[in-house]
Motif scaffolding. Structure first.
Motif, PDB file in Angstrom:
ATOM      1  N   GLU A 177      -1.631  -8.334 -17.514  1.00  0.00           N
ATOM      2  CA  GLU A 177      -3.143  -8.609 -17.603  1.00  0.00           C
ATOM      3  C   GLU A 177      -4.330  -7.433 -17.600  1.00  0.00           C
ATOM      4  OE1 GLU A 177      -4.153 -11.839 -17.584  1.00  0.00           O
ATOM      5  OE2 GLU A 177      -2.313 -12.340 -18.058  1.00  0.00           O
ATOM      6  N   SER A 178      -4.080  -6.759 -16.428  1.00  0.00           N
ATOM      7  CA  SER A 178      -5.133  -5.725 -16.242  1.00  0.00           C
ATOM      8  C   SER A 178      -4.704  -4.600 -15.651  1.00  0.00           C
ATOM      9  CB  SER A 178      -6.347  -6.552 -15.708  1.00  0.00           C
ATOM     10  OG  SER A 178      -6.075  -7.088 -14.478  1.00  0.00           O
ATOM     11  N   LEU A 179      -5.432  -3.366 -15.681  1.00  0.00           N
ATOM     12  CA  LEU A 179      -5.395  -2.382 -14.537  1.00  0.00           C
ATOM     13  C   LEU A 179      -6.663  -2.137 -14.028  1.00  0.00           C
ATOM     14  CD1 LEU A 179      -3.620   0.145 -13.499  1.00  0.00           C
ATOM     15  CD2 LEU A 179      -4.512   1.312 -15.552  1.00  0.00           C
ATOM     16  N   LEU A 180      -6.734  -2.022 -12.767  1.00  0.00           N
ATOM     17  CA  LEU A 180      -7.908  -1.768 -12.112  1.00  0.00           C
ATOM     18  C   LEU A 180      -7.817  -0.450 -11.344  1.00  0.00           C
ATOM     19  CD1 LEU A 180      -8.497  -5.319 -10.223  1.00  0.00           C
ATOM     20  CD2 LEU A 180      -9.634  -4.384 -12.246  1.00  0.00           C
ATOM     21  N   TRP A 181      -8.563   0.535 -11.490  1.00  0.00           N
ATOM     22  CA  TRP A 181      -8.452   1.841 -11.087  1.00  0.00           C
ATOM     23  C   TRP A 181      -9.667   1.976  -9.822  1.00  0.00           C
ATOM     24  CZ3 TRP A 181      -9.536   1.082 -15.945  1.00  0.00           C
ATOM     25  CH2 TRP A 181     -10.941   1.484 -16.591  1.00  0.00           C
ATOM     26  N   MET A 182      -9.378   2.608  -8.697  1.00  0.00           N
ATOM     27  CA  MET A 182     -10.086   2.835  -7.667  1.00  0.00           C
ATOM     28  C   MET A 182     -10.030   4.224  -7.346  1.00  0.00           C
ATOM     29  SD  MET A 182      -9.295  -0.802  -5.624  1.00  0.00           S
ATOM     30  CE  MET A 182      -7.401  -0.789  -6.411  1.00  0.00           C
ATOM     31  N   ASP A 183     -10.948   4.542  -6.158  1.00  0.00           N
ATOM     32  CA  ASP A 183     -10.878   6.104  -5.799  1.00  0.00           C
ATOM     33  C   ASP A 183      -9.770   6.718  -5.581  1.00  0.00           C
ATOM     34  OD1 ASP A 183     -13.584   6.180  -6.586  1.00  0.00           O
ATOM     35  OD2 ASP A 183     -14.600   5.993  -4.489  1.00  0.00           O
ATOM     36  N   HIS A 184      -9.052   5.703  -4.676  1.00  0.00           N
ATOM     37  CA  HIS A 184      -7.459   6.433  -4.219  1.00  0.00           C
ATOM     38  C   HIS A 184      -6.388   5.579  -4.297  1.00  0.00           C
ATOM     39  CE1 HIS A 184     -10.370   9.119  -1.775  1.00  0.00           C
ATOM     40  NE2 HIS A 184     -10.753   7.962  -1.291  1.00  0.00           N
ATOM     41  N   SER A 185      -6.633   4.677  -5.432  1.00  0.00           N
ATOM     42  CA  SER A 185      -5.244   4.019  -5.772  1.00  0.00           C
ATOM     43  C   SER A 185      -5.753   3.131  -6.952  1.00  0.00           C
ATOM     44  CB  SER A 185      -4.831   2.868  -4.548  1.00  0.00           C
ATOM     45  OG  SER A 185      -5.934   1.976  -4.480  1.00  0.00           O
ATOM     46  N   ALA A 186      -4.687   2.488  -7.498  1.00  0.00           N
ATOM     47  CA  ALA A 186      -5.022   1.529  -8.511  1.00  0.00           C
ATOM     48  C   ALA A 186      -4.117   0.281  -8.582  1.00  0.00           C
ATOM     49  CB  ALA A 186      -4.404   2.220 -10.066  1.00  0.00           C
ATOM     50  N   LEU A 187      -4.286  -0.651  -9.291  1.00  0.00           N
ATOM     51  CA  LEU A 187      -3.706  -1.909  -8.992  1.00  0.00           C
ATOM     52  C   LEU A 187      -3.460  -2.543 -10.558  1.00  0.00           C
ATOM     53  CD1 LEU A 187      -3.054  -4.318  -7.141  1.00  0.00           C
ATOM     54  CD2 LEU A 187      -5.157  -5.253  -7.515  1.00  0.00           C
ATOM     55  N   PHE A 188      -2.196  -2.641 -10.968  1.00  0.00           N
ATOM     56  CA  PHE A 188      -1.632  -3.194 -12.032  1.00  0.00           C
ATOM     57  C   PHE A 188      -1.534  -4.705 -11.945  1.00  0.00           C
ATOM     58  CE2 PHE A 188       2.228  -4.331 -14.428  1.00  0.00           C
ATOM     59  CZ  PHE A 188       1.616  -4.178 -15.682  1.00  0.00           C
ATOM     60  N   ILE A 189      -2.103  -5.500 -12.688  1.00  0.00           N
ATOM     61  CA  ILE A 189      -1.949  -6.956 -12.374  1.00  0.00           C
ATOM     62  C   ILE A 189      -1.373  -7.553 -13.674  1.00  0.00           C
ATOM     63  CG2 ILE A 189      -3.226  -9.085 -12.126  1.00  0.00           C
ATOM     64  CD1 ILE A 189      -5.410  -7.310 -10.767  1.00  0.00           C
ATOM     65  N   GLY A 190      -0.328  -8.287 -13.455  1.00  0.00           N
ATOM     66  CA  GLY A 190       0.432  -8.966 -14.277  1.00  0.00           C
ATOM     67  C   GLY A 190       0.846 -10.440 -13.982  1.00  0.00           C
ATOM     68  N   ALA A 245       3.975   8.085 -17.126  1.00  0.00           N
ATOM     69  CA  ALA A 245       5.018   6.972 -16.908  1.00  0.00           C
ATOM     70  C   ALA A 245       5.818   7.353 -15.778  1.00  0.00           C
ATOM     71  CB  ALA A 245       5.691   6.600 -17.976  1.00  0.00           C
ATOM     72  N   LYS A 246       6.144   8.329 -15.670  1.00  0.00           N
ATOM     73  CA  LYS A 246       7.172   8.962 -14.531  1.00  0.00           C
ATOM     74  C   LYS A 246       6.328   9.000 -13.163  1.00  0.00           C
ATOM     75  CE  LYS A 246      10.583  11.636 -15.395  1.00  0.00           C
ATOM     76  NZ  LYS A 246      11.510  10.735 -15.147  1.00  0.00           N
ATOM     77  N   ARG A 247       4.959   9.515 -13.150  1.00  0.00           N
ATOM     78  CA  ARG A 247       4.453   9.509 -12.055  1.00  0.00           C
ATOM     79  C   ARG A 247       3.777   8.100 -11.586  1.00  0.00           C
ATOM     80  NH1 ARG A 247      -0.972   9.881 -11.686  1.00  0.00           N
ATOM     81  NH2 ARG A 247      -1.373  10.371 -13.735  1.00  0.00           N
ATOM     82  N   LEU A 248       3.397   7.341 -12.600  1.00  0.00           N
ATOM     83  CA  LEU A 248       2.744   6.188 -12.152  1.00  0.00           C
ATOM     84  C   LEU A 248       3.799   5.112 -11.773  1.00  0.00           C
ATOM     85  CD1 LEU A 248       0.081   6.021 -14.652  1.00  0.00           C
ATOM     86  CD2 LEU A 248      -0.398   6.495 -12.373  1.00  0.00           C
ATOM     87  N   TRP A 249       4.952   4.914 -12.577  1.00  0.00           N
ATOM     88  CA  TRP A 249       6.010   3.978 -12.207  1.00  0.00           C
ATOM     89  C   TRP A 249       7.325   4.392 -11.809  1.00  0.00           C
ATOM     90  CZ3 TRP A 249       3.489  -0.275 -13.300  1.00  0.00           C
ATOM     91  CH2 TRP A 249       2.305  -0.303 -14.215  1.00  0.00           C
TER      92      TRP A 249
END
Length: 140
Positions: free
Chosen positions: A3-16, A106-110
């Motif tokens: 659905e979407s990827l929301l990035w913020m200053d100290h984290s990110a949110l992957f929404i599906g 991919a390795k760093r994020l997932w």
């Protein structure tokens, strides 16, 4: 699913999201987790990276095709502290991403999997029909 990827200053949110029967929710989560872990280990193929780049470059102008979308997009760029010439440089930045860059990301994020939040009924609650209340006789 994505659905979407929301990035913020100290984290990110992957929404599906996905939809399935309550008794199959575990199977869906397992399948998603397996795909994410495989992607973290192997990264994208060259074809997947090329298709993602093409999508990102082609969809950008569609995201800015009205005055309100343009204003919203420019505000978001400012909130994200992107440079004033970001729109002009964006396609070049996308083109500069190599397959090795994408695999490392991919390795760093997932690499540690997902923190999953499930919203819905438990299989037991969904499998049992609501109890019917018999009509009460009138007190006439």
């Amino acid at each position: 699913m994505f659905e979407s990827l929301l990035w913020m200053d100290h984290s990110a949110l992957f929404i599906g999201n996905t939809g399935t029967r309550a008794d199959r929710a575990g199977d869906s989560i397992d399948a998603i987790d397996k795909e994410v872990r495989q992607f973290a280990e192997e990264g994208p193929t060259q074809q997947e990276l090329d298709e993602a780049k093409s999508y990102l470059k082609g969809s950008q102008m569609l995201q800015l095709d009205t005055s309100s979308k343009l204003a919203s997009g420019l505000l978001q760029y400012q909130l994200d502290r992107l440079p004033i010439d970001y729109l002009e440089k964006r396609n070049g930045l996308i083109d500069a991403v190599t397959l090795d860059d994408a695999k490392k990301a991919a390795k760093r994020l997932w690499g540690q999997g997902l923190l999953t939040v499930i919203v819905g009924r438990s299989p037991q609650a969904a499998a049992q029909p609501a109890a019917a209340t018999p009509p009460q006789p009138s007190a006439n």
